[in-house]
Design an enzyme around this catalytic site. Sequence first.
Site, PDB file in Angstrom:
ATOM      1  N   ASP A  36      45.486   0.529 -42.009  1.00 35.15           N
ATOM      2  CA  ASP A  36      44.070   0.655 -41.670  1.00 35.15           C
ATOM      3  C   ASP A  36      43.576  -0.665 -41.103  1.00 35.15           C
ATOM      4  O   ASP A  36      44.095  -1.731 -41.459  1.00 35.15           O
ATOM      5  CB  ASP A  36      43.262   1.014 -42.930  1.00 35.15           C
ATOM      6  CG  ASP A  36      41.954   1.706 -42.603  1.00 35.15           C
ATOM      7  OD1 ASP A  36      41.085   1.074 -41.969  1.00 35.15           O
ATOM      8  OD2 ASP A  36      41.795   2.879 -42.993  1.00 35.15           O
ATOM      9  N   ASP A  59      45.495  -1.812 -36.285  1.00 37.43           N
ATOM     10  CA  ASP A  59      44.692  -1.073 -35.318  1.00 37.43           C
ATOM     11  C   ASP A  59      45.626  -0.037 -34.709  1.00 37.43           C
ATOM     12  O   ASP A  59      46.502  -0.368 -33.914  1.00 37.43           O
ATOM     13  CB  ASP A  59      44.149  -2.021 -34.247  1.00 37.43           C
ATOM     14  CG  ASP A  59      43.406  -1.307 -33.124  1.00 37.43           C
ATOM     15  OD1 ASP A  59      43.385  -0.062 -33.113  1.00 37.43           O
ATOM     16  OD2 ASP A  59      42.874  -2.000 -32.236  1.00 37.43           O
ATOM     17  N   VAL A  60      45.455   1.213 -35.083  1.00 38.34           N
ATOM     18  CA  VAL A  60      46.426   2.238 -34.692  1.00 38.34           C
ATOM     19  C   VAL A  60      46.445   2.478 -33.190  1.00 38.34           C
ATOM     20  O   VAL A  60      47.415   3.043 -32.668  1.00 38.34           O
ATOM     21  CB  VAL A  60      46.175   3.568 -35.435  1.00 38.34           C
ATOM     22  CG1 VAL A  60      46.334   3.389 -36.935  1.00 38.34           C
ATOM     23  CG2 VAL A  60      44.815   4.158 -35.084  1.00 38.34           C
ATOM     24  N   TYR A 152      34.913  13.114 -29.506  1.00 41.86           N
ATOM     25  CA  TYR A 152      35.559  13.543 -30.749  1.00 41.86           C
ATOM     26  C   TYR A 152      36.064  14.979 -30.614  1.00 41.86           C
ATOM     27  O   TYR A 152      37.189  15.296 -31.015  1.00 41.86           O
ATOM     28  CB  TYR A 152      34.564  13.419 -31.902  1.00 41.86           C
ATOM     29  CG  TYR A 152      35.163  13.617 -33.271  1.00 41.86           C
ATOM     30  CD1 TYR A 152      35.950  12.630 -33.855  1.00 41.86           C
ATOM     31  CD2 TYR A 152      34.924  14.790 -33.997  1.00 41.86           C
ATOM     32  CE1 TYR A 152      36.485  12.810 -35.125  1.00 41.86           C
ATOM     33  CE2 TYR A 152      35.458  14.972 -35.262  1.00 41.86           C
ATOM     34  CZ  TYR A 152      36.243  13.972 -35.827  1.00 41.86           C
ATOM     35  OH  TYR A 152      36.777  14.150 -37.080  1.00 41.86           O
ATOM     36  N   LYS A 156      40.077  15.869 -30.958  1.00 44.07           N
ATOM     37  CA  LYS A 156      40.570  16.728 -32.031  1.00 44.07           C
ATOM     38  C   LYS A 156      41.135  18.042 -31.498  1.00 44.07           C
ATOM     39  O   LYS A 156      42.070  18.610 -32.074  1.00 44.07           O
ATOM     40  CB  LYS A 156      39.463  16.977 -33.054  1.00 44.07           C
ATOM     41  CG  LYS A 156      39.072  15.728 -33.838  1.00 44.07           C
ATOM     42  CD  LYS A 156      40.266  15.106 -34.557  1.00 44.07           C
ATOM     43  CE  LYS A 156      39.873  13.940 -35.430  1.00 44.07           C
ATOM     44  NZ  LYS A 156      41.020  13.360 -36.187  1.00 44.07           N
ATOM     45  N   THR A 187      31.778  11.530 -46.160  1.00 44.14           N
ATOM     46  CA  THR A 187      32.565  10.314 -45.990  1.00 44.14           C
ATOM     47  C   THR A 187      31.714   9.250 -45.294  1.00 44.14           C
ATOM     48  O   THR A 187      30.651   9.555 -44.743  1.00 44.14           O
ATOM     49  CB  THR A 187      33.806  10.582 -45.122  1.00 44.14           C
ATOM     50  OG1 THR A 187      33.360  10.950 -43.798  1.00 44.14           O
ATOM     51  CG2 THR A 187      34.667  11.695 -45.706  1.00 44.14           C
TER      52      THR A 187
END
Length: 251
Positions: A36, A59-60, A152, A156, A187
């Site tokens: 993360d 940092d993915v 987003y 997705k 969240t």
Amino acid sequence: MKLKQKCAVITGGANGIGRAVAELFVAEGARIAILDCDRRNGEAAAAALNGRALFLPCDVSDSRQADEALQTAVSHLDTIDILINDAASQLNKPLLETSDEEFRKVLDINLTATFHFTREAAKLMIAHRHPGVIVNFSSTFAFVGSPGYIAYHASKGGVAAFTRAAAIALMPHGIRVNAIAPGTTDTPGLHAGARDTGDEAKGMESFLRLQPLGRFGRPEEIARAVLFLASDDAGFVYGANLLADGGYTII
């Protein structure tokens, strides 16, 4: 214990659903690595898990960092049985106001990173000569539309389609690939999206009005669905996008 002696890598495990997944996996017997970019919460999450979790800042969306973190995780865990691609970025912004740069950033984190980690983890699973499991994070927004969250939605939807293709591609290697599609879950990301509306309280109220169950999902509820997909209980499940949304997509 459903994950006894299993080793899992969880991206985005410092907060929210990812952290709930990390906690549940450890309770079910797994050793884990949390990747993360949130160092403070990532270190706290790992420290709370009784020495069964390693935190690695990452940092993915940076492939170099992703590869280094994945290699370090596997070196520490000795192998990788399960990959959870949970790291994500949200942007509550209308289509006409979203810039190219903002759109690309969301796709880089949500979709391209999912592809990259899936490919590299699959290579490691194949090299270690044992079956593995990959669970990606799709969303109800892969299947419905809204006036905001345009990037987003796109990312997705891509994850949902990618999951189906990856499941077929990796099936001959004994690797199961599925996705979880959470509904609106309480969240930090949900609250950030509400703040993007200009008024967090009113934003949360507007989100809640869309929920047929009259409440938001809880991270631990989504984590239990992820556990099902990651465990042997889902041994005949390939390429699924499992909706855990409190009925949001059926009305």
